[in-house]
Design a protein around this motif. Sequence first.
Motif, mmCIF file in Angstrom:
data_model
loop_
_atom_site.group_PDB
_atom_site.id
_atom_site.type_symbol
_atom_site.label_atom_id
_atom_site.label_comp_id
_atom_site.label_asym_id
_atom_site.label_seq_id
_atom_site.Cartn_x
_atom_site.Cartn_y
_atom_site.Cartn_z
ATOM 1 N N ALA A 196 0.844 -1.203 0.000
ATOM 2 C CA ALA A 196 0.000 0.000 0.000
ATOM 3 C C ALA A 196 0.876 1.249 0.000
ATOM 4 O O ALA A 196 0.596 2.226 -0.722
ATOM 5 N N GLY A 197 1.959 1.216 0.785
ATOM 6 C CA GLY A 197 2.889 2.348 0.820
ATOM 7 C C GLY A 197 3.599 2.551 -0.511
ATOM 8 O O GLY A 197 3.759 3.688 -0.974
ATOM 9 N N PHE A 198 4.018 1.459 -1.158
ATOM 10 C CA PHE A 198 4.678 1.545 -2.467
ATOM 11 C C PHE A 198 3.736 2.161 -3.505
ATOM 12 O O PHE A 198 4.132 3.036 -4.283
ATOM 13 N N LEU A 199 2.493 1.675 -3.532
ATOM 14 C CA LEU A 199 1.518 2.187 -4.508
ATOM 15 C C LEU A 199 1.187 3.646 -4.216
ATOM 16 O O LEU A 199 1.006 4.452 -5.147
ATOM 17 N N ALA A 200 1.097 4.000 -2.937
ATOM 18 C CA ALA A 200 0.814 5.387 -2.558
ATOM 19 C C ALA A 200 1.958 6.301 -2.986
ATOM 20 O O ALA A 200 1.728 7.416 -3.484
ATOM 21 N N PHE A 201 3.213 5.837 -2.824
ATOM 22 C CA PHE A 201 4.362 6.661 -3.230
ATOM 23 C C PHE A 201 4.351 6.891 -4.741
ATOM 24 O O PHE A 201 4.593 8.009 -5.203
ATOM 25 N N THR A 202 4.075 5.833 -5.516
ATOM 26 C CA THR A 202 3.999 5.974 -6.983
ATOM 27 C C THR A 202 2.922 6.973 -7.364
ATOM 28 O O THR A 202 3.121 7.820 -8.254
ATOM 29 N N THR A 203 1.771 6.890 -6.681
ATOM 30 C CA THR A 203 0.660 7.809 -6.945
ATOM 31 C C THR A 203 1.053 9.245 -6.610
ATOM 32 O O THR A 203 0.828 10.169 -7.403
#
Length: 440
Positions: A196-203
């Motif tokens: 979730a953190g990885f996807l949030a950072f990409t976003t």
Amino acid sequence: MSALIIFGLLIALMLTGMPISISLGLTVLTFLFTMTEVPIDTVALKLFTGIEKFEIMAIPFFILAGNFLTHGGVAKRMINFATASVGHWHGGLALAGVFACALFAAVSGSSPATVVAIGSVILPAMVAQGFPKQFGAGVITTSGALGILIPPSIVMVMYAVATSGMLVEGPNGEVVDAASVGELFIAGVVPGAMLAGFLAFTTWYRARKNNYPRLPKASFRERWTAFREAMWGLLLIIVVIGGIYAGIFTPTEAAAMSAVYAFVISVFVYKDLTLRDVPRVLLASANMSAMLLYIITNAVLFSFLMTHEGIPQALGNWMVEAGLNWWMFLIIVNVLLLAAGNFMEPSSIVLIMAPILFPVAVRLGIDPVHFGIMIVVNMEVGMCHPPVGLNLYVASGITKMGITELTVAVWPWLLTMLVFLVLITYVPAITLTLPGLLGM
């Protein structure tokens, strides 16, 4: 030779367009009746005992809970809470979508349900605020995949069912048992939060780079109000995970509790679902459960055939004699599962591949829990790429975008998920630390 015949027949039947469950059943029956002397009553017994497992009862209950939550206003309140928390950052609504998907994943257990529940509410709002449609679709399609990694997870239950009762000899001669549903649920917490953190950072990075809209910062009062309204849905996380860890109930009992709890808050607390709507939700859940149970039954037959012909053992012996070590084996498994994700949906892949690969993994010293989480992350990636990615089709229905257009839209987040897959594969501590700390 047996393996070539079995898999050749299975692939040939699937290429005709036959459903995977029927292809599995026909492959088993054809091989057993023409090339072995296994009596027919053994097949009938295996069909019956294949779904006579306590863990399997968790699947229909989690499906029912997810359907109640999807139709019961829980998703809308989680989105409001997520928006109040992170909406003022770059790409505020998109970040809120990732956060809301993570929260809903922690109560639903299903990836497509997460995409529908969160996407149908937040995607129109993102477009109205000025976000490109492709950006919003990419965020929700991939973040929805958190539904099968953050516990509770139906795919984790499938892995536990597929490998249950398998006692395999480890690298030092010790007997290794399969992973339990409870162990897998606890092991999925840290990887789920990390992804979730990885996807949030990409976003956030893409939103900042393209100067996408941000929301005004919510006051403390607005955040507290949003949290209070979402609290009943968030409590379900504590009910399921807390109850399992505290030993109050088993994962199957937790699934039943979550279904009852979801019904009560949807109908009597939030009142977004009326008693008149309940039969429709029950029927939809029954349809989905019947489909999955039918796949499980035929997959158990297929697993019986594999074991009867000694294919997992032969594969394990071949890999050990060929000098393959654990990290080479994991590369092969990742490539194999990602390739399978092009043609089959996650439940079928897990039920077919897990009984074959699990004994080899244990023999090479790979922890059953770590191996299970790695398989689940592979399934997440498979749900987000064509031609059979379930999340793509669900998102296509919501956004009215074509599969090709959606495939282009999800690429930045899909690459992020692939990087995360490499981390999960080769850093077992990410998966195993929390279960170890909790004495599991």
